[in-house]
Design a protein around this motif. Structure first.
Motif, mmCIF file in Angstrom:
data_model
loop_
_atom_site.group_PDB
_atom_site.id
_atom_site.type_symbol
_atom_site.label_atom_id
_atom_site.label_comp_id
_atom_site.label_asym_id
_atom_site.label_seq_id
_atom_site.Cartn_x
_atom_site.Cartn_y
_atom_site.Cartn_z
ATOM 1 N N MET A 211 -1.637 21.895 -32.288
ATOM 2 C CA MET A 211 -1.484 21.483 -33.664
ATOM 3 C C MET A 211 0.003 21.230 -33.931
ATOM 4 O O MET A 211 0.849 22.007 -33.502
ATOM 5 N N LEU A 212 0.264 20.166 -34.613
ATOM 6 C CA LEU A 212 1.649 19.812 -34.937
ATOM 7 C C LEU A 212 2.152 20.645 -36.111
ATOM 8 O O LEU A 212 1.406 20.944 -37.042
ATOM 9 N N THR A 213 3.413 20.977 -36.033
ATOM 10 C CA THR A 213 4.017 21.704 -37.152
ATOM 11 C C THR A 213 4.325 20.724 -38.275
ATOM 12 O O THR A 213 4.371 19.500 -38.081
ATOM 13 N N THR A 214 4.597 21.257 -39.433
ATOM 14 C CA THR A 214 4.938 20.424 -40.593
ATOM 15 C C THR A 214 6.195 19.617 -40.307
ATOM 16 O O THR A 214 6.272 18.417 -40.641
ATOM 17 N N ASN A 215 7.191 20.230 -39.684
ATOM 18 C CA ASN A 215 8.441 19.520 -39.368
ATOM 19 C C ASN A 215 8.196 18.371 -38.397
ATOM 20 O O ASN A 215 8.775 17.290 -38.537
ATOM 21 N N GLU A 216 7.317 18.595 -37.406
ATOM 22 C CA GLU A 216 7.017 17.528 -36.441
ATOM 23 C C GLU A 216 6.316 16.359 -37.142
ATOM 24 O O GLU A 216 6.622 15.190 -36.871
ATOM 25 N N ILE A 217 5.411 16.667 -38.048
ATOM 26 C CA ILE A 217 4.708 15.610 -38.785
ATOM 27 C C ILE A 217 5.687 14.823 -39.647
ATOM 28 O O ILE A 217 5.645 13.584 -39.706
ATOM 29 N N ILE A 218 6.603 15.515 -40.299
ATOM 30 C CA ILE A 218 7.616 14.847 -41.141
ATOM 31 C C ILE A 218 8.477 13.913 -40.291
ATOM 32 O O ILE A 218 8.753 12.770 -40.686
ATOM 33 N N GLN A 219 8.874 14.383 -39.109
ATOM 34 C CA GLN A 219 9.702 13.545 -38.224
ATOM 35 C C GLN A 219 8.937 12.297 -37.782
ATOM 36 O O GLN A 219 9.485 11.186 -37.790
ATOM 37 N N ASN B 145 -5.054 18.504 -40.667
ATOM 38 C CA ASN B 145 -4.335 19.783 -40.815
ATOM 39 C C ASN B 145 -4.761 20.499 -42.093
ATOM 40 O O ASN B 145 -4.992 21.709 -42.095
ATOM 41 N N LYS B 146 -4.872 19.735 -43.198
ATOM 42 C CA LYS B 146 -5.313 20.336 -44.457
ATOM 43 C C LYS B 146 -6.736 20.852 -44.322
ATOM 44 O O LYS B 146 -7.050 21.962 -44.769
ATOM 45 N N GLU B 147 -7.589 20.078 -43.679
ATOM 46 C CA GLU B 147 -8.985 20.503 -43.477
ATOM 47 C C GLU B 147 -9.040 21.783 -42.627
ATOM 48 O O GLU B 147 -9.786 22.711 -42.936
ATOM 49 N N ALA B 148 -8.235 21.806 -41.558
ATOM 50 C CA ALA B 148 -8.199 22.997 -40.704
ATOM 51 C C ALA B 148 -7.668 24.210 -41.491
ATOM 52 O O ALA B 148 -8.195 25.330 -41.363
ATOM 53 N N TRP B 149 -6.639 23.973 -42.305
ATOM 54 C CA TRP B 149 -6.061 25.046 -43.127
ATOM 55 C C TRP B 149 -7.087 25.581 -44.123
ATOM 56 O O TRP B 149 -7.268 26.789 -44.268
ATOM 57 N N ASP B 150 -7.786 24.654 -44.789
ATOM 58 C CA ASP B 150 -8.810 25.052 -45.753
ATOM 59 C C ASP B 150 -9.936 25.825 -45.056
ATOM 60 O O ASP B 150 -10.418 26.840 -45.567
ATOM 61 N N TYR B 151 -10.353 25.329 -43.901
ATOM 62 C CA TYR B 151 -11.422 25.993 -43.144
ATOM 63 C C TYR B 151 -10.982 27.396 -42.715
ATOM 64 O O TYR B 151 -11.740 28.365 -42.832
ATOM 65 N N LYS B 152 -9.741 27.497 -42.263
ATOM 66 C CA LYS B 152 -9.190 28.802 -41.864
ATOM 67 C C LYS B 152 -9.223 29.765 -43.048
ATOM 68 O O LYS B 152 -9.614 30.927 -42.914
ATOM 69 N N ASN B 153 -8.853 29.294 -44.235
ATOM 70 C CA ASN B 153 -8.862 30.145 -45.424
ATOM 71 C C ASN B 153 -10.279 30.571 -45.805
ATOM 72 O O ASN B 153 -10.506 31.715 -46.210
ATOM 73 N N ILE B 154 -11.240 29.648 -45.661
ATOM 74 C CA ILE B 154 -12.644 29.994 -45.936
ATOM 75 C C ILE B 154 -13.108 31.084 -44.977
ATOM 76 O O ILE B 154 -13.723 32.070 -45.379
#
Length: 157
Positions: free
Chosen positions: A1-9, A33-42
């Protein structure tokens, strides 16, 4: 999974190079990434809920075990009283292993007891006969209808 900084670059380079395909890929990566984050939180919320339920069940189980243990102490105390009353009235009683037996006129009744309650039955003679294997309903039918009567009481009511 890419980090936020890598995605920004990557996004900055795509904007700089005006690469529409790269920008679409970055947008898809951000969406995933947002979907994975949301799923992780669920999943974490559900795990937390399951852990809370398990903790409640453990507490409830401990409470019920304490009630059960208390009921056994109370039951064994009542059995101890039955045995003392039987002895005082000349009824045959005895102990075989961790079982106390009373021979009522209505039939034999027996109860297993825990070693911690053995003091209730100290001094009783050993029981040498076979212990009947009867249903609990029959045991308590015999206890409730013992076939004994108080001295001086009429023989039939």
């Amino acid at each position: 999974m890419l980090t936020t900084n890598e995605i920004i670059q990557i996004k900055e380079k795509a904007i700089e190079n005006q690469n529409e395909e790269s920008l679409q890929l970055v947008a898809e990566i951000e969406r995933l990434n947002k979907e994975a984050w949301d799923y992780k939180n669920i999943v974490l919320r559900k795990l937390t809920s399951l852990e809370n339920d398990m903790n409640r069940l453990v507490e409830e189980n401990l409470r019920l075990i304490a009630i059960k243990d208390s009921a056994y102490v109370e039951r064994d105390s009542c059995i101890g009283l039955i045995v003392q009353l039987a002895v005082a009235n000349g009824i045959t009683v005895g102990v075989k292993e961790n079982t106390v037996v009373v021979e009522l006129a209505s039939g034999q009744v027996a109860w297993d007891f825990d070693e911690s309650e053995a003091h209730l039955f100290e001094g009783l003679p050993a029981y040498s006969k076979v212990i009947e294997n009867i249903e609990i309903t029959e045991k308590y039918r015999r206890v409730m209808n013992p076939g004994i009567r108080a001295p001086g009481a009429p023989s039939s009511c």
